[in-house]
Enzyme design. Structure first.
Site, PDB file in Angstrom:
ATOM      1  N   ASP A  74      18.236  63.333   8.521  1.00 30.86           N
ATOM      2  CA  ASP A  74      17.105  62.604   9.088  1.00 30.86           C
ATOM      3  C   ASP A  74      17.147  61.212   8.477  1.00 30.86           C
ATOM      4  O   ASP A  74      16.919  61.045   7.271  1.00 30.86           O
ATOM      5  CB  ASP A  74      15.798  63.314   8.739  1.00 30.86           C
ATOM      6  CG  ASP A  74      14.566  62.614   9.307  1.00 30.86           C
ATOM      7  OD1 ASP A  74      14.666  61.437   9.728  1.00 30.86           O
ATOM      8  OD2 ASP A  74      13.488  63.234   9.314  1.00 30.86           O
ATOM      9  N   ASN A 101      24.142  55.553  14.755  1.00 30.98           N
ATOM     10  CA  ASN A 101      23.783  55.720  16.161  1.00 30.98           C
ATOM     11  C   ASN A 101      22.338  56.163  16.361  1.00 30.98           C
ATOM     12  O   ASN A 101      21.747  55.875  17.398  1.00 30.98           O
ATOM     13  CB  ASN A 101      24.720  56.755  16.799  1.00 30.98           C
ATOM     14  CG  ASN A 101      24.222  57.226  18.146  1.00 30.98           C
ATOM     15  OD1 ASN A 101      24.312  56.529  19.152  1.00 30.98           O
ATOM     16  ND2 ASN A 101      23.658  58.435  18.184  1.00 30.98           N
ATOM     17  N   SER A 153      22.772  47.255  21.511  1.00 31.64           N
ATOM     18  CA  SER A 153      22.471  47.204  22.940  1.00 31.64           C
ATOM     19  C   SER A 153      22.330  45.759  23.385  1.00 31.64           C
ATOM     20  O   SER A 153      21.870  44.905  22.629  1.00 31.64           O
ATOM     21  CB  SER A 153      21.161  47.950  23.223  1.00 31.64           C
ATOM     22  OG  SER A 153      20.722  47.722  24.548  1.00 31.64           O
ATOM     23  N   TYR A 176      11.722  48.512  21.222  1.00 32.67           N
ATOM     24  CA  TYR A 176      13.136  48.860  21.181  1.00 32.67           C
ATOM     25  C   TYR A 176      14.005  47.610  21.120  1.00 32.67           C
ATOM     26  O   TYR A 176      14.954  47.526  20.322  1.00 32.67           O
ATOM     27  CB  TYR A 176      13.501  49.690  22.409  1.00 32.67           C
ATOM     28  CG  TYR A 176      14.968  50.049  22.498  1.00 32.67           C
ATOM     29  CD1 TYR A 176      15.510  51.029  21.672  1.00 32.67           C
ATOM     30  CD2 TYR A 176      15.808  49.408  23.402  1.00 32.67           C
ATOM     31  CE1 TYR A 176      16.852  51.363  21.746  1.00 32.67           C
ATOM     32  CE2 TYR A 176      17.147  49.734  23.487  1.00 32.67           C
ATOM     33  CZ  TYR A 176      17.664  50.715  22.657  1.00 32.67           C
ATOM     34  OH  TYR A 176      18.997  51.043  22.729  1.00 32.67           O
ATOM     35  N   LYS A 180      16.691  46.349  18.155  1.00 38.94           N
ATOM     36  CA  LYS A 180      18.121  46.121  18.340  1.00 38.94           C
ATOM     37  C   LYS A 180      18.513  44.695  17.948  1.00 38.94           C
ATOM     38  O   LYS A 180      19.617  44.464  17.436  1.00 38.94           O
ATOM     39  CB  LYS A 180      18.533  46.410  19.788  1.00 38.94           C
ATOM     40  CG  LYS A 180      18.517  47.895  20.131  1.00 38.94           C
ATOM     41  CD  LYS A 180      19.412  48.701  19.202  1.00 38.94           C
ATOM     42  CE  LYS A 180      19.449  50.172  19.547  1.00 38.94           C
ATOM     43  NZ  LYS A 180      20.315  50.970  18.651  1.00 38.94           N
ATOM     44  N   THR A 211      21.237  58.914  29.929  1.00 39.50           N
ATOM     45  CA  THR A 211      20.973  59.960  28.943  1.00 39.50           C
ATOM     46  C   THR A 211      19.500  60.354  29.028  1.00 39.50           C
ATOM     47  O   THR A 211      18.726  59.794  29.811  1.00 39.50           O
ATOM     48  CB  THR A 211      21.273  59.463  27.524  1.00 39.50           C
ATOM     49  OG1 THR A 211      20.315  58.441  27.190  1.00 39.50           O
ATOM     50  CG2 THR A 211      22.678  58.880  27.430  1.00 39.50           C
TER      51      THR A 211
END
Length: 259
Positions: A74, A101, A153, A176, A180, A211
């Site tokens: 974790d 990742n 990304s 998000y 990134k 995904t």
């Protein structure tokens, strides 16, 4: 079965999504890799590792395939990270490639401070915590150069975010995208720090893939997203050293991502 000559790769958040597909690409393409799947839920990690190994059970060239195992990890828990380091050290004594990742997303609209803290804790702070913890094992890599990979990304590109003509221009996904952009800086700082030691640091952009990351793979597919396996192949290419010329940058299907 693990053989000492294999390249040892640890991928965080690897029981599903891009992490799993990256592991799959490596394990199914070559006998040169042993991939350790890091997962918060060890049962899911073990199941994913077994799936990878069983997929080639009926393959006539099974002997040419890589191997896989799992570890409880974790990235937001220092105790879990320390235990994972001990596990990898005991079983392998080194690490040749670390792939940061693990990541989460927020769909809050408008963005919230709570969501931003949660996303940053996993996507950025977690990546730093794992990297620092595993650095000594990475320095012991037998396959040179050791590689430190950050899965980024194009959503984190400030250049794209500020360009109305870019396909990545959007007012949504603030938490998000911010994470990134921060991860790109983190990767850049590690590149500057570790280059003198011979550690190759690089960012890998798998691209928009269908995904379950957002909880709606079908919607992503309808938007033209690539299949997850394609994203995994793109990250795996970075792991294999096929994009080393662009070390210190974020590379994707289209080339180098602008900052």
């Amino acid at each position: 079965m693990f053989h000492p000559e294999k390249t040892v790769v640890l991928i965080t958040g690897a029981n599903q999504g891009i992490g799993y597909e990256t592991a799959k690409s490596l394990v199914h393409s070559s006998a040169d890799y042993h991939v350790i799947l890091g997962s918060r839920d060890i049962s899911k990690g073990e199941a994913a590792a077994q799936t990878l190994l069983q997929a080639g059970a009926g393959d006539s060239v099974k002997a040419t395939k890589g191997t896989a195992s799992s570890v409880s990890l974790d990235v937001t828990d220092e105790v879990s990270i320390a235990a994972a380091v001990e596990h990898v050290a005991a079983d392998f004594g080194r690490l040749d490639v670390l792939v940061n990742n693990a990541g989460i997303i927020s769909t809050a609209s408008p963005p919230t401070a709570l969501a931003l803290r949660r996303v940053l804790e996993t996507n950025v702070v977690g990546a730093l915590a794992v990297t620092e913890a595993f650095l000594n094992l990475l320095r012991k890599a037998e396959h040179r150069p050791p590689r430190l990979v950050f899965v980024s990304s194009s959503m984190g590109s400030i250049t794209h975010a500020a360009d109305p003509a870019s396909p990545y221009y959007s007012p949504h996904g603030t938490e998000y995208r911010t994470s990134k952009a921060a991860l790109n800086m983190l990767m850049t700082m590690y590149s500057a720090r570790l280059k003198p030691e011979g550690v190759l640091v690089i960012g890998a952009d798998p691209g928009l893939c269908a995904t379950n990351f957002t909880g709606d793979a079908a919607s992503l597919r309808n938007r033209g997203a690539a299949e997850p396996a394609e994203g995994g192949n793109r990250v795996a290419a970075v792991v294999k050293g096929e994009r080393d010329v662009d070390a210190g940058k974020v590379v994707g299907v289209y080339g180098v991502s602008p900052w």
